[in-house]
Motif scaffolding. Structure first.
Motif, short mmCIF file in Angstrom:
data_model
loop_
_atom_site.label_atom_id
_atom_site.label_comp_id
_atom_site.label_asym_id
_atom_site.label_seq_id
_atom_site.Cartn_x
_atom_site.Cartn_y
_atom_site.Cartn_z
N ARG A 56 30.77 32.65 47.81
CA ARG A 56 31.79 32.41 46.79
C ARG A 56 31.15 31.83 45.53
O ARG A 56 31.44 32.27 44.41
CB ARG A 56 32.85 31.43 47.30
N HIS A 57 30.29 30.88 45.74
CA HIS A 57 29.60 30.22 44.65
C HIS A 57 28.79 31.24 43.82
O HIS A 57 28.90 31.31 42.59
CB HIS A 57 28.69 29.15 45.25
N ASP A 60 31.10 33.86 42.06
CA ASP A 60 31.78 33.24 40.91
C ASP A 60 30.81 33.11 39.73
O ASP A 60 31.18 33.39 38.58
CB ASP A 60 32.32 31.86 41.29
N ILE A 64 31.26 34.87 36.09
CA ILE A 64 31.32 34.09 34.85
C ILE A 64 30.20 34.53 33.89
O ILE A 64 30.39 34.58 32.67
CB ILE A 64 31.30 32.57 35.19
N MET A 67 31.45 37.57 32.24
CA MET A 67 32.41 37.17 31.20
C MET A 67 31.69 36.67 29.95
O MET A 67 32.07 37.01 28.82
CB MET A 67 33.31 36.04 31.72
N ALA A 68 30.68 35.85 30.16
CA ALA A 68 29.99 35.22 29.03
C ALA A 68 29.19 36.24 28.23
O ALA A 68 29.14 36.19 27.00
CB ALA A 68 29.08 34.11 29.54
N LEU A 77 38.60 42.93 31.95
CA LEU A 77 38.94 41.51 32.02
C LEU A 77 39.77 41.24 33.28
O LEU A 77 39.58 40.21 33.94
CB LEU A 77 39.71 41.09 30.76
N THR A 81 38.87 38.55 36.31
CA THR A 81 39.78 37.46 36.69
C THR A 81 40.29 37.67 38.13
O THR A 81 40.41 36.71 38.89
CB THR A 81 40.97 37.31 35.71
N LEU A 84 37.69 36.39 40.59
CA LEU A 84 37.69 34.93 40.77
C LEU A 84 38.80 34.50 41.73
O LEU A 84 38.65 33.57 42.51
CB LEU A 84 37.88 34.20 39.43
N ARG A 85 39.92 35.19 41.65
CA ARG A 85 41.02 34.85 42.55
C ARG A 85 40.69 35.27 43.99
O ARG A 85 41.03 34.59 44.94
CB ARG A 85 42.32 35.53 42.10
N ARG A 92 39.10 30.43 51.47
CA ARG A 92 40.15 29.78 52.24
C ARG A 92 40.32 30.43 53.62
O ARG A 92 40.58 29.75 54.61
CB ARG A 92 41.44 29.89 51.42
N LEU A 96 40.10 28.55 57.26
CA LEU A 96 41.13 28.63 58.31
C LEU A 96 40.49 29.04 59.64
O LEU A 96 40.88 28.53 60.70
CB LEU A 96 42.23 29.60 57.88
N HIS A 99 39.14 25.96 61.04
CA HIS A 99 40.19 25.11 61.63
C HIS A 99 40.51 25.56 63.06
O HIS A 99 40.70 24.74 63.95
CB HIS A 99 41.47 25.14 60.79
#
Lengths: 213, 213
Positions: A56-57, A60, A64, A67-68, A77, A81, A84-85, A92, A96, A99
């Motif tokens: 993820r890191h 991302d 970015i 984007m830059a 675009l 975006t 990133l979502r 997550r 889970l 967990h």
């Protein structure tokens, strides 16, 4: 031939698909830990989460960077975006799975799930793996039909989730409070895992249509 | 004088602060519904969620508009990507308040939470509201000290959360399985609400330092 810019976006997409696959493997492993009371599988799930977090890191940062350096507009675009979502959802999903594995580990060498509910959790596990894979397919193909299948699978997951409560809250339940609490939380984890797969399809839909959900 | 571009970013920031306040109001209302078995407060919480969802939609569109028209780089790029992450967290905080309210509504006119646990949930509610407000302060001031306070509050929430399980799993528990399941899930909702407030502070830290968590 594609330009360097679109090659970067393709690379991001490929990594997102790989991340969904990893999330599917994690929930599969966690489910094995849960159903078999397998400590080793539980530990592997917990340790394996670092891979998703690192991915993820990295993804991302890649996004970015695009984007830059490229200042994407319009559809491009939306692609970045949405990416990133999507990484947030997959991270997550990994949490889970952890967990689930931690409940299996906490109850080891006992089973967290009594025998009469194991087939339900087996189905929840299978559905979760399939949904992670389909989320990957939606990212890869941007096919709206697979997105519709995900909504169908999510209904199946909700149905399985509700069926747990019918058993837990029945007068015949004789497994005690601790098992009931474990099962309520486990049910929630699988249900949320599925929700994130559906959300990924939503991000892809946005990317294709430009409509925020 | 600030240019139009930075005025747009300030406007986004102001809306994010407003959204955290609304999330705090929602969890406060949901807690009132829970502790007082107040159907009206529960219904208001459920209905109020639409405001947060609409805000998220509008702020996301504003942010994407800034990205498309201004092509932000460096710190400004971090401001906009952090904003997209923050709206996602706040929306989820709103969902969690609704989950709390729905349990209150489901058990009405009974109380979902037995008397001996109401003070714990009252503390969880107060902590949740404070954390939402502090997340807003962190967004507004970018003050790292408030972020540290959030970590402290989160420890308090974890402590309250764990204390629930001590009561539930005690041999003296005589409130039955249904109440135990409700409380386990409610505990999880408050804990997750707090996690999102902490994550918001993390996004602001990224914005300030450029380090992804």
């Amino acid at each position: 031939m594609r330009d360097a810019y679109h090659e970067q976006l393709d690379a991001v997409n490929g990594r997102l698909v790989g991340m969904t696959r990893k999330a599917g493997e994690q929930i599969q492993l966690a489910t094995r830990a849960l159903l078999g009371a397998e400590l080793d599988a539980a530990e592997k799930t917990v340790a394996g989460d670092a891979v998703i977090n690192r991915d993820r890191h990295e993804v991302d940062e890649q996004v970015i960077e695009v984007m830059a350096t490229q200042g994407p507009v319009a559809r491009d675009l939306r692609v970045v975006t949405a990416a990133l979502r999507i990484t947030a959802d997959i991270e997550r999903m990994g949490d889970l799975a952890v967990h689930v594995a931690k409940i299996a580990r906490m109850r080891y060498p006992d089973h967290a799930v009594p025998e009469e509910l194991r087939s339900t959790f087996a189905s929840m596990g299978t559905t979760a793996v399939e949904m992670a894979d389909k989320a990957g397919q939606v990212i890869s193909t941007r096919d709206v039909q697979t997105a519709a299948q995900l909504a169908h699978d999510d209904n199946e997951m909700d149905h399985l989730h509700r069926s747990l409560f019918l058993v837990l809250l029945d007068d015949d339940w004789d497994r005690g409070v601790e098992a009931a609490v474990d099962i309520a939380l486990l049910g929630r984890y699988y249900e949320r895992f599925a929700d994130h797969a559906v959300e990924i399809a939503g991000h892809v839909r946005y990317l294709v249509t430009g409509e925020l959900q």
